[in-house]
Design an enzyme around this catalytic site. Structure first.
Site, PDB file in Angstrom:
ATOM      1  CG  HIS A  22     -59.458 -28.298  23.155  1.00 52.04           C
ATOM      2  ND1 HIS A  22     -60.210 -27.198  23.476  1.00 52.04           N
ATOM      3  CD2 HIS A  22     -60.110 -28.914  22.152  1.00 52.04           C
ATOM      4  CE1 HIS A  22     -61.291 -27.160  22.704  1.00 52.04           C
ATOM      5  NE2 HIS A  22     -61.240 -28.198  21.894  1.00 52.04           N
ATOM      6  CG  ASP A  66     -59.640 -33.717  15.883  1.00 58.47           C
ATOM      7  OD1 ASP A  66     -59.456 -32.526  16.198  1.00 58.47           O
ATOM      8  OD2 ASP A  66     -60.621 -34.115  15.239  1.00 58.47           O
TER       9      ASP A  66
HETATM   10  C1  SDX Z   1     -60.322 -29.206  17.464  1.00 60.84           C
HETATM   11  O1  SDX Z   1     -61.792 -25.076  19.637  1.00 60.84           O
HETATM   12  C2  SDX Z   1     -62.417 -26.168  19.534  1.00 60.84           C
HETATM   13  O2  SDX Z   1     -63.401 -26.404  20.225  1.00 60.84           O
HETATM   14  C3  SDX Z   1     -61.892 -27.135  18.494  1.00 60.84           C
HETATM   15  C4  SDX Z   1     -62.506 -28.513  18.488  1.00 60.84           C
HETATM   16  C5  SDX Z   1     -63.957 -28.481  18.055  1.00 60.84           C
HETATM   17  O3  SDX Z   1     -64.715 -29.399  18.432  1.00 60.84           O
HETATM   18  O4  SDX Z   1     -64.325 -27.589  17.255  1.00 60.84           O
HETATM   19  O5  SDX Z   1     -62.416 -29.101  19.773  1.00 60.84           O
HETATM   20  C6  SDX Z   1     -61.796 -29.416  17.484  1.00 60.84           C
HETATM   21  O6  SDX Z   1     -59.849 -28.414  16.698  1.00 60.84           O
HETATM   22  C7  SDX Z   1     -59.459 -29.946  18.477  1.00 60.84           C
HETATM   23  C8  SDX Z   1     -57.946 -29.551  18.378  1.00 60.84           C
HETATM   24  C9  SDX Z   1     -57.317 -30.337  17.229  1.00 60.84           C
HETATM   25  N1  SDX Z   1     -55.926 -29.863  16.988  1.00 60.84           N
HETATM   26  C10 SDX Z   1     -54.860 -30.605  17.313  1.00 60.84           C
HETATM   27  O7  SDX Z   1     -54.906 -31.708  17.876  1.00 60.84           O
HETATM   28  C11 SDX Z   1     -53.526 -30.011  16.851  1.00 60.84           C
HETATM   29  C12 SDX Z   1     -52.489 -30.148  17.983  1.00 60.84           C
HETATM   30  N2  SDX Z   1     -52.877 -29.255  19.063  1.00 60.84           N
HETATM   31  C13 SDX Z   1     -52.388 -27.942  19.038  1.00 60.84           C
HETATM   32  O8  SDX Z   1     -51.761 -27.404  17.959  1.00 60.84           O
HETATM   33  C14 SDX Z   1     -52.938 -26.988  20.089  1.00 60.84           C
HETATM   34  O9  SDX Z   1     -53.037 -27.677  21.261  1.00 60.84           O
HETATM   35  C15 SDX Z   1     -54.246 -26.299  19.754  1.00 60.84           C
HETATM   36  C16 SDX Z   1     -54.167 -25.596  18.444  1.00 60.84           C
HETATM   37  C17 SDX Z   1     -55.363 -27.285  19.729  1.00 60.84           C
HETATM   38  C18 SDX Z   1     -54.510 -25.285  20.871  1.00 60.84           C
HETATM   39  O10 SDX Z   1     -53.505 -24.357  20.798  1.00 60.84           O
HETATM   40  P1  SDX Z   1     -53.492 -23.058  21.772  1.00 60.84           P
HETATM   41  O11 SDX Z   1     -54.662 -23.039  22.664  1.00 60.84           O
HETATM   42  O12 SDX Z   1     -53.257 -21.861  20.904  1.00 60.84           O
HETATM   43  O13 SDX Z   1     -52.270 -23.377  22.683  1.00 60.84           O
HETATM   44  P2  SDX Z   1     -50.803 -22.928  22.370  1.00 60.84           P
HETATM   45  O14 SDX Z   1     -50.467 -23.218  20.936  1.00 60.84           O
HETATM   46  O15 SDX Z   1     -50.621 -21.549  22.886  1.00 60.84           O
HETATM   47  O16 SDX Z   1     -49.962 -23.974  23.257  1.00 60.84           O
HETATM   48  C19 SDX Z   1     -49.698 -23.718  24.634  1.00 60.84           C
HETATM   49  C20 SDX Z   1     -48.399 -24.481  24.917  1.00 60.84           C
HETATM   50  C21 SDX Z   1     -47.271 -24.104  23.951  1.00 60.84           C
HETATM   51  O17 SDX Z   1     -46.043 -24.386  24.619  1.00 60.84           O
HETATM   52  P3  SDX Z   1     -45.263 -23.118  25.369  1.00 60.84           P
HETATM   53  O18 SDX Z   1     -45.090 -22.057  24.293  1.00 60.84           O
HETATM   54  O19 SDX Z   1     -46.173 -22.704  26.481  1.00 60.84           O
HETATM   55  O20 SDX Z   1     -43.961 -23.735  25.827  1.00 60.84           O
HETATM   56  O21 SDX Z   1     -48.625 -25.881  24.728  1.00 60.84           O
HETATM   57  C22 SDX Z   1     -47.802 -26.358  23.656  1.00 60.84           C
HETATM   58  C23 SDX Z   1     -47.412 -25.135  22.845  1.00 60.84           C
HETATM   59  O22 SDX Z   1     -46.164 -25.358  22.172  1.00 60.84           O
HETATM   60  N3  SDX Z   1     -48.648 -27.275  22.865  1.00 60.84           N
HETATM   61  C24 SDX Z   1     -48.214 -28.426  22.334  1.00 60.84           C
HETATM   62  C25 SDX Z   1     -49.351 -28.998  21.728  1.00 60.84           C
HETATM   63  N4  SDX Z   1     -50.401 -28.189  21.900  1.00 60.84           N
HETATM   64  C26 SDX Z   1     -49.967 -27.123  22.593  1.00 60.84           C
HETATM   65  N5  SDX Z   1     -46.996 -29.005  22.325  1.00 60.84           N
HETATM   66  C27 SDX Z   1     -46.907 -30.203  21.674  1.00 60.84           C
HETATM   67  N6  SDX Z   1     -47.955 -30.819  21.083  1.00 60.84           N
HETATM   68  C28 SDX Z   1     -49.180 -30.260  21.079  1.00 60.84           C
HETATM   69  N7  SDX Z   1     -50.198 -30.854  20.496  1.00 60.84           N
END
Ligand code: SDX
Length: 425
Positions: free
Chosen positions: A306, A363
Site C-alpha cells: 500500500h 483488496d
Molecule cells: C487500493 O491509496 C489508497 O488508499 C488505495 C486504497 C483505497 O482505499 O483507495 O487503499 C485501495 O488501491 C489498495 C491497493 C490495491 N493494489 C494492490 O494490491 C496491487 C498490488 N500492490 C502494489 O502494486 C503496490 O503495493 C501499490 C500500488 C499498492 C503501492 O505501490 P507504491 O506505493 O508505488 O510502492 P512501490 O511500487 O514503489 O513498491 C515499493 C517496493 C518495490 O520494490 P523495490 O523496488 O523497493 O525493490 O515494494 C515492492 C515494489 O516492487 N512491492 C511489491 C508489491 N507492492 C510493492 N512487490 C511484490 N508484490 C507487491 N504487491
C-alpha cells in the site's frame, strides 16, 4: 511561534511556513517556492506531496489507523450502517435518527433512472467489463441532469447528493444485469439501500427473491470499509476533475475509471484471479511468492502492499474476520480462503515483504467474501465503487466548498531543444 522550513538553494536561503494538521502531521507550504526560487518540486506519484487539507478522513499508515470524521473505522463498521456513514462523510456529523430516515426518503426520490438510459446500456456488448459500462453510464447521467449543482446552495447540494446516491446504485447493478442478459430491475422504495442492491442484482421476474440478512449485513459492513480513504488515486481524480468545475456525475465517472486499474480498486478482482490460478496450479504459494520477489517478473502479489499503510491495513483485519464469519455462517467451504491465509502467513514471514512493509490491504480478502455472497468476479470493483461513492461525493463537495484552484501540476521538460523544421527524407 509556528515552525518554518529553511531551504538553501543556489547560495540563497529561503524560509517556508510549516502547516500542522489536527493529528500533528506537518507539511511545508511551498505555495511561494517558484516565485521565490524559480524552481519547482518533482514528486512522481505524489509520494511526498499533499494536494489539499481535508477534514474528512484521517489515516496513519505507520500505525494502521483509519477514521472518518474522527470516528474509528472499527467503531463505524461495528455500530453504524452504510447510509449513516455516507451521511457522516458527506455532511460531517452522524445523522440523528430523524435525519437518517429523511436521508433515505430523499434518496428514494431519485431511484428511478430515466428509461432512455437503457438505450445507452443496450449499445454495449454483454462482454463489456462492468467498470467500463459504469463509467459511461455515470457520465451519461449528466445528459439527463444537465444543470450543474450550485455548491453554495445547501438545498441544491443536498439534492445532488441524494440523486447521486440513488441513481449510481441502480446503474451499477445494471452493468451486471446487462452482462447476464437479464431484464434491468427497479429500486424498491419500500426496502433498504443494501437490500435493494441485492434485489437489483439478483431478483428475477420468474421467482420470488428473499435476500439473506447475513449477506445484507456483510455487504453493509464492506461498503462502510470502502467508503473513503483520503487522497487515493480515484478520489484525487474526482477532486482534480471537479476542480475544473466539471459536474459531479462527470467527476464521479472519472473516479470510476481511475478505480478500475489493477493497482487500485481493480486489485480485488486481480486477487481472486491470482488465488484461483494458484489453486489451479496445485496451491503452490511459495512459487508465487518467488515470482512476486523476482525483479525480472512483472507479477506482483495482488492485495499486498500500500502506498500509505506500512503496517496492517485496518480494513483488511476487519474484512479477514468477516470472511471467516460469513463463510462459516453461510456454510461455504472455499479452498481459496485457505490459500489466501497460507499466502498471507508466508508473506508476513518473508524478508522481502517485511523489509518493504508489505501487508495485506483492503483488496486481499474482500473478493473472497464477495464470491461467497454470489457476486461475480468482474463485479468486485463495481462493489468497491458503490462503497467509495459517498467518499468521492464528500471530497468533491469539500474541494468545491473550499473554492480550491483548478488542479494543474507543473513538469520538468526533458525533451528536444528548439530545432528547425525539416521534413525527413
Ligand atoms: C487500493 O491509496 C489508497 O488508499 C488505495 C486504497 C483505497 O482505499 O483507495 O487503499 C485501495 O488501491 C489498495 C491497493 C490495491 N493494489 C494492490 O494490491 C496491487 C498490488 N500492490 C502494489 O502494486 C503496490 O503495493 C501499490 C500500488 C499498492 C503501492 O505501490 P507504491 O506505493 O508505488 O510502492 P512501490 O511500487 O514503489 O513498491 C515499493 C517496493 C518495490 O520494490 P523495490 O523496488 O523497493 O525493490 O515494494 C515492492 C515494489 O516492487 N512491492 C511489491 C508489491 N507492492 C510493492 N512487490 C511484490 N508484490 C507487491 N504487491
Amino acid at each position: 511561534m509556528s515552525k518554518t522550513a529553511i531551504l538553501e538553494f543556489d547560495g540563497k536561503k529561503y524560509e517556508f511556513p510549516v502547516v500542522k494538521g489536527s493529528e500533528n502531521e506537518e507539511a511545508i507550504d511551498i505555495n511561494k517556492l517558484r516565485d521565490l526560487t524559480g524552481a519547482i518540486t518533482l514528486d512522481p506519484g505524489y509520494k511526498n506531496s499533499g494536494s489539499c487539507t481535508s477534514k474528512i478522513t484521517f489515516l496513519d499508515g505507520e500505525l494502521g489507523i483509519l477514521r472518518y470524521r474522527g470516528y474509528s473505522i472499527e467503531d463505524l463498521a461495528e455500530k453504524a450502517d452504510f447510509l449513516e456513514v455516507s451521511f457522516l462523510l458527506i455532511f460531517g456529523e452522524l445523522p440523528t435518527a430523524a435525519q437518517l430516515k429523511q436521508f433515505e426518503v430523499d434518496i428514494r426520490k431519485h431511484t428511478l433512472v430515466n428509461e432512455e438510459m437503457k438505450n445507452i446500456i443496450d449499445g454495449f456488448p454483454r462482454t463489456a467489463h462492468p467498470m467500463g459500462v459504469l463509467a459511461a453510464l455515470t457520465s451519461a447521467l449528466t445528459a439527463f441532469n444537465p444543470k450543474s449543482v450550485n455548491v453554495d446552495n445547501e438545498k441544491e447540494m443536498y439534492h445532488a447528493v441524494c440523486k447521486t446516491m440513488g441513481k449510481f446504485l441502480v446503474i451499477a447493478t445494471w452493468t451486471y444485469r446487462k452482462s447476464m442478459g437479464y431484464p434491468l430491475n427497479y429500486y424498491d422504495n419500500t426496502k433498504g439501500y443494501v437490500e435493494n442492491f441485492m434485489r437489483l442484482m439478483f431478483e428475477l421476474p420468474t421467482e420470488p427473491y428473499k435476500p439473506n440478512p447475513i449477506v445484507i449485513d456483510a455487504l453493509d459492513k464492506l461498503f462502510i470499509l470502502h467508503a473513503d480513504h483520503e487522497q487515493n488515486c480515484s478520489t484525487s481524480t474526482v477532486r482534480m476533475v471537479g476542480s475544473s468545475h466539471a459536474g459531479l456525475f462527470a467527476s464521479i465517472s472519472a473516479g470510476v475509471s481511475a478505480l478500475w486499474g489493477p493497482l487500485h480498486g481493480g486489485a480485488n478482482q486481480a486477487v481472486l484471479e491470482m488465488l484461483e490460478e494458484i489453486h489451479a496450479n496445485g496451491g503452490d504459494t511459495d512459487a508465487y511468492l518467488a515470482k512476486a520477489k523476482d525483479k525480472n517478473d512483472p507479477f506482483r502479489l495482488m492485495g499486498f502492499g500500500h502506498r500509505v499503510y506500512k503496517n496492517f491495513d485496518p480494513r483488511a483485519k476487519i474484512i479477514k474476520k468477516a470472511a471467516n464469519e460469513v463463510l462459516a455462517t453461510l456454510g461455504v467451504d472455499d479452498p481459496i480462503l485457505e490459500i489466501a491465509k497460507k499466502l498471507e502467513a508466508a508473506a508476513l514471514e518473508d524478508e522481502y515483504f517485511k523489509a518493504r512493509n508489505l501487508y495485506p490491504n483492503v483488496d486481499f480478502y474482500s473478493g473472497i467474501i464477495y464470491r461467497a455472497l454470489g457476486i461475480p468476479t468482474d463485479m468486485f470493483t463495481v462493489m468497491f465503487a458503490i462503497g467509495r461513492l459517498p467518499g468521492w461525493i464528500a471530497q468533491w463537495k469539500e474541494m468545491r466548498e473550499n473554492k480550491e484552484p483548478i488542479g494543474r501540476p507543473r513538469q520538468i521538460y526533458t525533451g528536444e531543444s528548439l530545432r528547425d523544421f525539416k521534413k525527413p527524407e
